[in-house]
Design a protein around this motif. Sequence first.
Motif, short mmCIF file in Angstrom:
data_model
loop_
_atom_site.label_atom_id
_atom_site.label_comp_id
_atom_site.label_asym_id
_atom_site.label_seq_id
_atom_site.Cartn_x
_atom_site.Cartn_y
_atom_site.Cartn_z
N LEU A 108 0.87 -1.17 0.00
CA LEU A 108 0.00 0.00 0.00
C LEU A 108 0.91 1.22 0.00
CD1 LEU A 108 -2.84 -0.82 2.55
CD2 LEU A 108 -2.92 -0.89 0.04
N ALA A 109 0.45 2.28 -0.67
CA ALA A 109 1.27 3.50 -0.73
C ALA A 109 0.37 4.73 -0.70
CB ALA A 109 2.11 3.51 -2.00
N LYS A 110 0.92 5.80 -0.15
CA LYS A 110 0.20 7.08 -0.11
C LYS A 110 0.79 8.01 -1.14
CE LYS A 110 -0.84 6.94 4.81
NZ LYS A 110 -0.47 7.41 6.13
N LEU A 111 -0.04 8.49 -2.05
CA LEU A 111 0.42 9.53 -2.98
C LEU A 111 0.62 10.81 -2.19
CD1 LEU A 111 -1.74 9.19 -6.22
CD2 LEU A 111 0.75 9.10 -6.06
N LYS A 112 1.73 11.48 -2.44
CA LYS A 112 2.01 12.71 -1.71
C LYS A 112 1.45 13.94 -2.42
CE LYS A 112 6.32 11.15 0.45
NZ LYS A 112 7.78 11.30 0.43
N ASP A 113 1.25 13.85 -3.72
CA ASP A 113 0.69 14.97 -4.48
C ASP A 113 0.09 14.41 -5.77
OD1 ASP A 113 2.76 14.75 -6.51
OD2 ASP A 113 4.11 15.67 -5.06
N LEU A 114 -0.44 15.31 -6.58
CA LEU A 114 -1.10 14.87 -7.83
C LEU A 114 -0.23 15.08 -9.06
CD1 LEU A 114 -4.74 16.06 -7.05
CD2 LEU A 114 -3.78 13.76 -6.88
N ASN A 115 1.06 15.26 -8.82
CA ASN A 115 1.98 15.49 -9.94
C ASN A 115 2.47 14.18 -10.56
OD1 ASN A 115 1.83 18.25 -9.52
ND2 ASN A 115 3.48 18.16 -7.98
N PHE A 116 1.53 13.30 -10.87
CA PHE A 116 1.93 12.06 -11.55
C PHE A 116 1.69 12.24 -13.04
CE2 PHE A 116 -2.37 11.55 -9.83
CZ PHE A 116 -3.08 11.37 -11.01
N SER A 117 2.34 11.38 -13.82
CA SER A 117 2.16 11.41 -15.28
C SER A 117 2.68 10.09 -15.85
CB SER A 117 2.93 12.59 -15.89
OG SER A 117 4.32 12.45 -15.60
N ALA A 118 2.33 9.81 -17.06
CA ALA A 118 2.72 8.54 -17.68
C ALA A 118 4.23 8.48 -17.91
CB ALA A 118 1.98 8.36 -19.00
#
Lengths: 181, 181
Positions: free
Chosen positions: A116-126
């Motif tokens: 399980l992991a917590k995303l720290k922000d919404l700056n993800f991308s492919a």
Amino acid sequence: MKYCSECGKGVELKIPDGDNRERHVCSHCQTIHYKNPNVVAGCLPVWEDKILLCKRAIEPRHGFWTLPAGFMENDESLEQAATRESIEEANANLEVTNIYTIVSLPHINQVYILYLAKLKDLNFSAGVESLDVQLFTEEQIPWDNLAFRTINFTLKHYFEDRKNNSFPVHHGTIEKNNRYQ
Amino acid sequence: MKYCSECGKGVELKIPDGDNRERHVCSHCQTIHYKNPNVVAGCLPVWEDKILLCKRAIEPRHGFWTLPAGFMENDESLEQAATRESIEEANANLEVTNIYTIVSLPHINQVYILYLAKLKDLNFSAGVESLDVQLFTEEQIPWDNLAFRTINFTLKHYFEDRKNNSFPVHHGTIEKNNRYQ
């Protein structure tokens, strides 16, 4: 395997002394070449009531959705492998918290270990191995377009466990069937 | 690795296109040879207030005490691997119940996965890889003569958890030090 990686001469399949399985053994230098299962490490990244999935840009299962995961490399821990794969596939900034699912796949010689992991922000991308990366609520999960049964196993448990806010380790074996993995 | 196991020609260390790590790549047929960590599967066999240890008949750590464990093989599940190792090393008749410790050892490219297990009877004996097999109470554990730090990690947690009769999965990474494993 046809040739010895140590001396370049031919190998033969035989049961070495004191062993009980056929191995590739060099007929010249006698080196025994073992083959063992690989670990696939990854995670289930969570943001509020959503989880992050990656659409695969590579085979197998090109175009299907998966959790960020890939072969563990030498010189790294499981946690490092899970984190690295999340960066490579989703440019995700996350913190892995605890091991969540462990699945043996004996027919393809793999063991999946997903955190399980917590995303720290919404700056993800492919990343280069992904066509797309998106957050999904439970209702939005593309169940019919998931890449692997290990992903289905993990997501099913997650949404069930979330009701109780308790996330114990789930362990299973997925045997060969006529479908993907 | 010096030669390609597919064509027998020489390999070179280089970073393949689209990769970020050095691999052994065949200069003739271009096969990329990956090397990945191995899984060591085993268990902590329990009988009443005692646990079973095996005295190693092989290197590394010949003569030191360990839990039954060994390299997971292709075509088997983690559970099957843990059970098989217990038979091979201790002729133990047992039932593995749940995954208990998971330890990454990045400096030797191994991941230990050890189960809790219930011994079904006392008909155990030393297999070919063991000099001796014995049951130990907590007070009898040969702490200074344990083979590997993974075993120490697992036993310490076990005796601590036994006080609360709660055995959650323990996960850790053991880094290189100047001692064994």
